[in-house]
Design a protein around this motif. Sequence first.
Motif, short mmCIF file in Angstrom:
data_model
loop_
_atom_site.label_atom_id
_atom_site.label_comp_id
_atom_site.label_asym_id
_atom_site.label_seq_id
_atom_site.Cartn_x
_atom_site.Cartn_y
_atom_site.Cartn_z
N ILE A 92 0.83 -1.21 0.00
CA ILE A 92 0.00 0.00 0.00
C ILE A 92 0.87 1.25 0.00
N LYS A 93 1.91 1.26 0.83
CA LYS A 93 2.79 2.42 0.92
C LYS A 93 3.50 2.72 -0.39
N ASN A 94 3.72 1.69 -1.20
CA ASN A 94 4.43 1.87 -2.46
C ASN A 94 3.51 2.28 -3.62
N ARG A 95 2.22 2.43 -3.32
CA ARG A 95 1.28 2.82 -4.38
C ARG A 95 0.46 4.04 -3.92
N PRO A 96 1.11 5.20 -3.77
CA PRO A 96 0.44 6.38 -3.22
C PRO A 96 -0.66 6.94 -4.11
N ASN A 97 -0.64 6.61 -5.40
CA ASN A 97 -1.61 7.20 -6.33
C ASN A 97 -2.85 6.33 -6.55
N ASP A 98 -2.90 5.18 -5.90
CA ASP A 98 -4.04 4.28 -6.07
C ASP A 98 -5.07 4.45 -4.97
N ARG A 99 -6.32 4.30 -5.33
CA ARG A 99 -7.36 4.16 -4.32
C ARG A 99 -7.40 2.69 -3.93
N ILE A 100 -7.28 2.43 -2.64
CA ILE A 100 -7.23 1.06 -2.15
C ILE A 100 -8.22 0.90 -1.01
N GLY A 101 -8.86 -0.26 -0.92
CA GLY A 101 -9.78 -0.57 0.16
C GLY A 101 -9.50 -1.95 0.71
N LEU A 102 -10.20 -2.31 1.78
CA LEU A 102 -9.94 -3.58 2.45
C LEU A 102 -11.24 -4.27 2.84
N VAL A 103 -11.36 -5.55 2.45
CA VAL A 103 -12.45 -6.43 2.87
C VAL A 103 -11.82 -7.57 3.64
N ILE A 104 -12.42 -7.96 4.76
CA ILE A 104 -11.95 -9.12 5.49
C ILE A 104 -13.06 -10.16 5.52
N PHE A 105 -12.66 -11.44 5.56
CA PHE A 105 -13.66 -12.50 5.59
C PHE A 105 -13.14 -13.68 6.41
N SER A 106 -14.10 -14.36 6.98
CA SER A 106 -13.85 -15.61 7.69
C SER A 106 -15.09 -16.45 7.45
N GLY A 107 -15.95 -16.62 8.47
CA GLY A 107 -17.22 -17.30 8.21
C GLY A 107 -18.19 -16.41 7.46
N GLU A 108 -17.98 -15.11 7.50
CA GLU A 108 -18.73 -14.11 6.74
C GLU A 108 -17.74 -13.03 6.33
N SER A 109 -18.24 -11.95 5.77
CA SER A 109 -17.33 -10.91 5.30
C SER A 109 -17.91 -9.53 5.56
N PHE A 110 -17.03 -8.53 5.67
CA PHE A 110 -17.47 -7.14 5.72
C PHE A 110 -16.34 -6.23 5.28
N THR A 111 -16.71 -4.99 4.97
CA THR A 111 -15.73 -4.01 4.50
C THR A 111 -15.07 -3.34 5.69
N GLN A 112 -13.77 -3.53 5.82
CA GLN A 112 -13.02 -2.87 6.89
C GLN A 112 -12.69 -1.43 6.51
N CYS A 113 -12.46 -1.18 5.21
CA CYS A 113 -12.19 0.18 4.74
C CYS A 113 -12.60 0.29 3.28
N PRO A 114 -13.47 1.25 2.93
CA PRO A 114 -13.83 1.43 1.52
C PRO A 114 -12.66 2.01 0.72
N LEU A 115 -12.82 2.11 -0.58
CA LEU A 115 -11.77 2.68 -1.42
C LEU A 115 -11.39 4.07 -0.92
N ASN B 10 -13.34 -22.89 0.37
CA ASN B 10 -14.63 -22.32 0.73
C ASN B 10 -15.48 -23.34 1.49
N ASN B 11 -15.92 -22.98 2.70
CA ASN B 11 -16.79 -23.87 3.48
C ASN B 11 -17.92 -23.14 4.18
N MET B 12 -18.07 -21.84 3.87
CA MET B 12 -19.12 -21.04 4.49
C MET B 12 -19.64 -20.05 3.46
#
Length: 332
Positions: free
Chosen positions: A125-148, A202-204
């Motif tokens: 992430i630090k090496n790509r200062p000009n990109d919009r980046i976001g983060l999704v995490i998942f385990s048994g379900e998923s959610f957005t930790q940080c949007p773009l 994939n199991n969930m």
Amino acid sequence: MFKGIEFAHPGFFWLLIIIPVMVAYYIWRDQKLQGSFSISAVKGFSLPAKSIVPRLRHLGVVLRSLAIIALIVALARPQSSLSWQNSTTEGIDIMIASDISGSMLAEDFQPNRLEAGKNIAIDFIKNRPNDRIGLVIFSGESFTQCPLTIDHDVLINLYQDIKNGMIDDGTAIGMGLATAVNRLKDSEAKSKVIILLTDGSNNMGSIPPLTAAEIAKQFNIRVYTIGVGTNGSAPYPFQTPSGIVYQNIPVDVDEGTLTKIANTTGGKYFRATDNETLKNIYSQIDKLEKAKIDVTQYHKKTEVFLPFALIALFLLLSEFLLKNTLLKGALT
């Protein structure tokens, strides 16, 4: 008053009324100090040599007035104004979809798969200062930790906060991919990418991984999949009443599904077996083709009172030096 400048304390400008009062007092006092006397002839008086000094006797009040004006401007605290600036830069829109299931605590990576994945992704992430980046995490379900976002400091802080146990355990690869697609589908960037990192199969979840891949394809989103885990088995820490004990558990990376996801969307599948190979994978992804995207930049206020304070100091010093040297006795 000044282009691109605003003042934090504009009320100080009321002090400018001092200037005309000071000048009026100077003129009144100068006239009071003037005297005259009559003589029948000037023949006995020798004419003084012409000098520029008498003509400069009012320079003191001019310097003093300018100094006070500059000081008042400095007290009003001039600042560069806040502004949003739209610009175009080279970059792509990237969503990172990271597995945080219990198996990510295996220690075939240092210190474990989850922490190694976080640290290496943050360097990416630090090496790509000009990109919009976001983060999704998942385990048994998923959610957005940080949007773009282009604010990578916020993204990195949120990335560092993720840990196993935030959501129910399991491996919902399809749900994680679908959530990332949902965050990218409305993006106007010409190049949209998902980096999907998992160490299992994939199991969930209610969305099969290949169905999510087809949806990504419909929105022209490339998916780069990374299978994490050494070959064979990996040491895994188990908590027992007597402390933590390690057992080797089999590495269960569904390379077939991850390869199909990548091929369906025009991406590529990678296998990471240790920290170094994972770094190399992110280096390869870092060389992705870039496309132009619009970026909104935020400019903070910058204090610019110092030049005015220095000008005031310079003018006061100039008056003092002239009053005690060249114009000594001439200034009032």
